[in-house]
Design a protein around this motif. Structure first.
Motif, mmCIF file in Angstrom:
data_model
loop_
_atom_site.group_PDB
_atom_site.id
_atom_site.type_symbol
_atom_site.label_atom_id
_atom_site.label_comp_id
_atom_site.label_asym_id
_atom_site.label_seq_id
_atom_site.Cartn_x
_atom_site.Cartn_y
_atom_site.Cartn_z
ATOM 1 N N ILE A 174 57.646 -48.723 73.600
ATOM 2 C CA ILE A 174 58.203 -49.518 74.998
ATOM 3 C C ILE A 174 57.935 -48.312 75.977
ATOM 4 C CG2 ILE A 174 59.758 -50.415 76.406
ATOM 5 C CD1 ILE A 174 60.668 -52.134 73.893
ATOM 6 N N LEU A 175 58.877 -47.196 75.797
ATOM 7 C CA LEU A 175 59.052 -46.288 76.635
ATOM 8 C C LEU A 175 57.937 -45.490 77.039
ATOM 9 C CD1 LEU A 175 62.597 -44.787 76.053
ATOM 10 C CD2 LEU A 175 61.919 -46.419 77.607
ATOM 11 N N LEU A 176 57.270 -45.091 76.243
ATOM 12 C CA LEU A 176 56.006 -44.013 76.239
ATOM 13 C C LEU A 176 54.958 -44.920 76.711
ATOM 14 C CD1 LEU A 176 54.412 -41.445 75.761
ATOM 15 C CD2 LEU A 176 54.098 -42.219 73.407
ATOM 16 N N PRO A 177 54.476 -45.894 76.402
ATOM 17 C CA PRO A 177 53.485 -46.674 77.314
ATOM 18 C C PRO A 177 53.748 -47.027 78.649
ATOM 19 C CG PRO A 177 53.620 -47.759 74.909
ATOM 20 C CD PRO A 177 54.669 -46.665 75.334
ATOM 21 N N LEU A 178 55.130 -47.224 78.698
ATOM 22 C CA LEU A 178 55.695 -47.617 80.042
ATOM 23 C C LEU A 178 55.369 -46.227 81.050
ATOM 24 C CD1 LEU A 178 57.115 -49.389 81.988
ATOM 25 C CD2 LEU A 178 59.341 -48.335 81.135
ATOM 26 N N ARG A 179 55.634 -45.235 80.247
ATOM 27 C CA ARG A 179 55.561 -44.010 81.139
ATOM 28 C C ARG A 179 54.247 -43.806 81.374
ATOM 29 N NH1 ARG A 179 60.718 -41.882 77.897
ATOM 30 N NH2 ARG A 179 62.290 -43.078 79.154
ATOM 31 N N THR A 194 57.854 -39.094 85.765
ATOM 32 C CA THR A 194 58.133 -39.177 84.539
ATOM 33 C C THR A 194 59.008 -40.080 83.872
ATOM 34 O OG1 THR A 194 59.163 -37.106 84.592
ATOM 35 C CG2 THR A 194 56.743 -36.962 84.219
ATOM 36 N N THR A 195 60.147 -39.558 83.622
ATOM 37 C CA THR A 195 61.214 -40.358 83.026
ATOM 38 C C THR A 195 62.436 -39.995 83.967
ATOM 39 O OG1 THR A 195 61.796 -38.441 81.669
ATOM 40 C CG2 THR A 195 60.086 -40.229 80.903
ATOM 41 N N LEU A 196 62.373 -39.869 85.099
ATOM 42 C CA LEU A 196 63.549 -39.432 85.979
ATOM 43 C C LEU A 196 64.382 -40.873 85.852
ATOM 44 C CD1 LEU A 196 63.065 -36.858 86.787
ATOM 45 C CD2 LEU A 196 62.735 -37.531 89.249
ATOM 46 N N VAL A 197 65.605 -40.634 85.328
ATOM 47 C CA VAL A 197 66.505 -41.627 85.279
ATOM 48 C C VAL A 197 67.713 -41.319 85.964
ATOM 49 C CG1 VAL A 197 67.917 -43.031 83.774
ATOM 50 C CG2 VAL A 197 65.544 -42.355 82.965
ATOM 51 N N GLY A 198 68.490 -40.437 85.817
ATOM 52 C CA GLY A 198 69.851 -40.097 86.233
ATOM 53 C C GLY A 198 69.397 -39.203 87.649
ATOM 54 N N PHE A 199 69.736 -39.060 88.868
ATOM 55 C CA PHE A 199 69.790 -38.104 89.824
ATOM 56 C C PHE A 199 71.002 -38.216 90.621
ATOM 57 C CE2 PHE A 199 67.992 -35.811 93.042
ATOM 58 C CZ PHE A 199 66.612 -35.583 93.034
ATOM 59 N N LEU A 200 71.719 -37.115 90.526
ATOM 60 C CA LEU A 200 73.113 -37.121 91.203
ATOM 61 C C LEU A 200 73.143 -35.972 92.193
ATOM 62 C CD1 LEU A 200 74.626 -37.136 88.069
ATOM 63 C CD2 LEU A 200 74.530 -39.304 89.098
ATOM 64 N N MET A 345 58.027 -35.025 76.654
ATOM 65 C CA MET A 345 58.988 -35.510 78.041
ATOM 66 C C MET A 345 58.960 -37.108 78.041
ATOM 67 S SD MET A 345 60.591 -33.352 79.578
ATOM 68 C CE MET A 345 60.693 -32.633 77.748
ATOM 69 N N MET A 346 57.654 -37.582 77.758
ATOM 70 C CA MET A 346 57.471 -39.069 78.158
ATOM 71 C C MET A 346 58.099 -39.997 76.966
ATOM 72 S SD MET A 346 54.298 -39.676 80.105
ATOM 73 C CE MET A 346 53.421 -38.566 80.932
ATOM 74 N N SER A 347 58.402 -39.122 75.663
ATOM 75 C CA SER A 347 58.976 -39.937 74.578
ATOM 76 C C SER A 347 60.407 -39.548 74.228
ATOM 77 C CB SER A 347 58.159 -39.933 73.600
ATOM 78 O OG SER A 347 57.922 -38.413 73.066
ATOM 79 N N SER A 348 60.728 -38.911 75.319
ATOM 80 C CA SER A 348 62.250 -38.872 75.313
ATOM 81 C C SER A 348 63.124 -40.043 75.557
ATOM 82 C CB SER A 348 62.930 -37.588 75.970
ATOM 83 O OG SER A 348 62.123 -36.529 75.513
ATOM 84 N N TRP A 349 64.300 -39.840 75.210
ATOM 85 C CA TRP A 349 64.964 -41.054 75.823
ATOM 86 C C TRP A 349 65.200 -41.121 77.381
ATOM 87 C CZ3 TRP A 349 66.117 -44.559 72.444
ATOM 88 C CH2 TRP A 349 66.350 -44.202 71.144
ATOM 89 N N ALA A 350 65.562 -40.155 77.966
ATOM 90 C CA ALA A 350 65.419 -40.148 79.609
ATOM 91 C C ALA A 350 65.602 -38.575 79.941
ATOM 92 C CB ALA A 350 66.516 -40.943 79.820
ATOM 93 N N ILE A 351 65.265 -38.468 81.084
ATOM 94 C CA ILE A 351 65.522 -36.895 81.758
ATOM 95 C C ILE A 351 66.744 -37.245 82.774
ATOM 96 C CG2 ILE A 351 64.869 -34.752 82.633
ATOM 97 C CD1 ILE A 351 62.253 -35.186 81.378
ATOM 98 N N VAL A 352 67.790 -36.464 82.261
ATOM 99 C CA VAL A 352 68.841 -36.571 83.540
ATOM 100 C C VAL A 352 69.391 -35.211 84.017
ATOM 101 C CG1 VAL A 352 71.308 -37.284 83.722
ATOM 102 C CG2 VAL A 352 69.837 -38.448 81.919
ATOM 103 N N CYS A 353 69.334 -35.179 85.285
ATOM 104 C CA CYS A 353 69.636 -33.767 85.795
ATOM 105 C C CYS A 353 70.610 -33.942 86.850
ATOM 106 C CB CYS A 353 68.368 -33.137 86.325
ATOM 107 S SG CYS A 353 67.399 -33.767 87.829
ATOM 108 N N SER A 354 71.476 -32.998 87.181
ATOM 109 C CA SER A 354 72.294 -32.862 88.528
ATOM 110 C C SER A 354 71.478 -31.689 89.505
ATOM 111 C CB SER A 354 73.638 -32.512 87.932
ATOM 112 O OG SER A 354 74.162 -33.552 87.022
ATOM 113 N N VAL A 355 71.487 -31.886 90.651
ATOM 114 C CA VAL A 355 71.028 -31.259 91.803
ATOM 115 C C VAL A 355 72.221 -30.860 92.498
ATOM 116 C CG1 VAL A 355 69.219 -30.665 93.233
ATOM 117 C CG2 VAL A 355 68.680 -32.021 91.673
ATOM 118 N N TRP A 356 72.373 -29.818 92.735
ATOM 119 C CA TRP A 356 73.434 -29.187 93.810
ATOM 120 C C TRP A 356 72.811 -28.172 94.620
ATOM 121 C CZ3 TRP A 356 74.652 -28.962 88.463
ATOM 122 C CH2 TRP A 356 75.693 -29.916 88.207
ATOM 123 N N TYR A 357 73.074 -28.761 95.839
ATOM 124 C CA TYR A 357 72.504 -28.137 97.261
ATOM 125 C C TYR A 357 73.701 -27.085 97.578
ATOM 126 C CZ TYR A 357 68.285 -30.965 97.407
ATOM 127 O OH TYR A 357 67.298 -31.919 97.382
#
Lengths: 454, 164
Positions: A174-179, A194-200, A345-357
């Protein structure tokens, strides 16, 4: 040519048609349109929470399995396996060694015990080396059901295997074809999702402004996409061929980027000039630079090359930290190529990252470029919870230069023989690379000129 | 453990060679890095297996954690004497039981390299031998070595604690 027509052929076609339509609709409605409009359904947070619960359950199953067999569960320690004393300088350690030996003398001399200091440091580095481990993927404390993250996790019971199998189905089915579909759509629109899911993001008022330079720690090529998502930057980097090159040329049509030819990389003045010209023009976008020069595995920040800090302007530091539990985003370019990396990357669960300015920083009076770079690096490391190292990312590919050894020898000789004439400072030991690029082949030059100039 | 845990030292045959240690960046910058590496290898052997590797590292176990033994048991690897012996062998490369003037000069050279002149090296070595050499044979034996380090807190300085 005759075509075979099966009775079910129409039915097959119709099914295929319907499913493809359904697929694309889902794609558009749930992903592309909300992303463009900035609306969120909260599906991501639910997904993340569920995944975390599953991982916790998996770990407890493994622990139970381990207990049954009366064995310890192997848990890798991200902070190292030996207790390191708080780092004291060579002088301090030797004083301690000598202080406990004989009465202090009037002048410093060689003591037989001095060797203990070097000996212990050496064996400690055999057991747990601060630098080498930064160039391979970080080990997780609990398994996240990806085979690639499985370092020595045993006691995987049947239930866990079933769960893992299910995970594989979901991820690849599911996830890979989707991506992949997304990627194809995306690339043709010049936006690689790609698989950007979380973005804080935090502290948005500190976003880089025109005429400034944005610096950030570097883990993956996705860093670029993440930051570009949030503002327009001019990139600095090596000119590539192939797909990357095509994208680079396309990007130049819409906004000014600084792509260098390989031959020009060696000419640091030319690079510096182009950078400062761009920065001086206040109408141009801020420049995005990754001063580490290569991808690091996101547990630490390595030495910043001083080139971008020599230009007199405001620096906007950004810290990027990936959550490794959902998928390891680090690109180990000596192990995987770009395509392999994207697939992973595309077959991982998700990529979650935090960005601080972070708040903008300026070079202070009497501070040279290297000190300024270190100050910025410390700020980024502190915010992102990363270890601040003085080591050069170029060590990923290069051997340790003798200059490092010389540095240790210099320090030791000061203790023995007293201060000699210190004509030059010791910052010429770092590999110099004035072109900060997110590229797998940094050019290096052992540039011996210190800040005193040449 | 560096052998087959987190560090990329693992050799397929289950043995280490000197060049495998070369992959450790921090070790390359240690002035006596090469000597430490050769301390793992028995004289004449080119490889070290896991058991020997562990035996050498056992020298660095903190002393206070060893259980009390009666006199019959062989001395544990991390006793003070054994730690001293390990350090002694870093100086005494030809394993003849004495640190000659030449060996001392060699160590000083690797630790200081370009930073001091040859005369300074000679005078440092001279002073060190004069102080430690009690029987005036122009070399430092293991007992003389041990005596000169009587007051040093070896247990602390030559121990590495594992987190567990």
């Amino acid at each position: 040519m005759t075509w075979f027509t099966f009775p079910g052929d129409n039915l097959l076609c119709r099914c295929l048609g319907i499913s493809i339509t359904a697929w694309l609709t889902l794609l558009f409605v749930f992903i592309i349109v909300p992303a463009v409009l900035g609306v969120s359904f909260g599906i991501r947070r639910l997904y993340m929470r569920t995944l975390l619960k599953i991982f916790a359950w998996a770990t407890s199953r493994m622990e139970m399995g381990a207990k049954e067999k009366n064995q310890q569960l192997h848990k890798p320690y991200s902070n190292g396996i030996i207790a390191k004393e708080s780092p004291s300088s060579l002088q301090q350690e030797l004083q301690e060694l000598r202080g406990s030996a004989s009465c202090p003398r009037s002048e410093p001399e060689f003591e037989m015990a001095d060797i203990f200091y070097f000996c212990r440091r050496g064996v400690e580095s055999i057991l747990d080396d601060e630098v080498t481990k930064r160039f391979s993927a970080q080990e997780l404390e609990s398994w996240n059901l990806l085979t690639r993250s499985n370092y020595n996790f045993r006691h995987i019971s049947l239930r866990l295997t079933v769960l893992w199998g299910l995970g594989v189905l979901i991820r690849y089915g599911i996830l890979l074809p989707l991506r992949v579909t997304l990627a194809i759509t995306g690339i043709s629109l010049l936006v690689v999702l790609t698989t950007l899911v979380g973005f804080l993001p935090n502290r948005e008022e500190n976003k880089p402004k025109n005429g400034g330079i944005c610096v950030s720690n570097h883990t993956t090529p996705i860093d670029v996409i993440i930051l570009a998502n949030d503002g327009c930057y001019s990139m600095v980097g090596q000119v590539h061929g192939g797909l990357m090159g095509m994208m680079q040329r396309a990007m130049v049509k819409s906004s000014p980027h600084i792509w260098f030819e390989r031959s020009e990389v060696k000419d640091r003045h030319l690079v510096a000039k182009r950078l400062s010209d761009h920065v001086a023009d206040k109408t141009k976008q801020p420049i995005l630079i990754f001063p580490e020069g290569t991808c690091i595995n996101n547990t630490s920040v390595m030495m910043f090359k001083k080139g971008s800090f020599e230009i007199a302007c405001t620096v906007y530091p950004v810290a990027i930290k990936y959550d490794p539990r959902f998928g390891d985003a680090f690109w180990n370019s000596s192990k995987f190529g770009l395509v392999n990396y994207l697939l992973r990357m595309m077959s991982s669960w998700a990529i979650v990252c935090s960005v601080w300015y972070l708040p903008p920083m300026n070079r202070e009076e009497g501070e040279d470029a290297m000190q300024f770079a270190n100050r910025v690096k410390a700020a980024i490391a502190a915010q992102g919870g990363l270890v601040d190292l003085i080591w050069d990312g170029g060590l990923k590919r290069a051997k340790v230069k003798d200059a490092f050894k010389e540095e240790q020898q210099k320090l030791y000789s000061k203790v023995l023989v007293g201060e000699q004439d210190e004509g030059e400072q010791s910052d010429d030991m770092h590999l110099e690379d004035e072109n900060q690029e997110e590229d797998e082949n940094p050019e290096d030059e052992s540039n011996q000129d210190s800040t005193k100039g040449q | 453990m560096g052998f087959n845990g987190t560090s990329p030292l693992l050799d397929q045959r289950g043995e280490l060679r000197p060049e495998d240690f070369g992959a450790i960046r921090e070790l390359s910058m240690n002035p006596i890095g090469d000597r430490i590496i050769s301390a793992f290898f028995s004289p004449g052997k080119e490889t070290v297996d896991f058991a020997s590797f562990v035996r050498i590292l056992a020298h660095f176990h903190p002393t206070e954690t060893s259980r009390s033994r009666d006199g019959v048991q062989p001395e544990p690897a991390n006793s003070r004497t054994r730690k001293l012996k390990f350090a002694f062998q870093l100086y005494d490369q030809d394993r003849d039981g004495k640190i000659s003037r030449e060996e001392l000069l060699q160590v000083l050279r690797t630790m200081l390299e370009m930073q001091v002149t040859e005369e300074q090296l000679q005078s440092i070595a001279e002073r060190a031998i004069q102080e430690a050499d009690l029987d005036q044979d122009d070399a430092i034996s293991f007992d003389e070595f041990r005596k000169s380090l009587e007051k040093v807190d070896i247990d602390h300085k030559m121990s590495i604690r594992f987190l567990s």
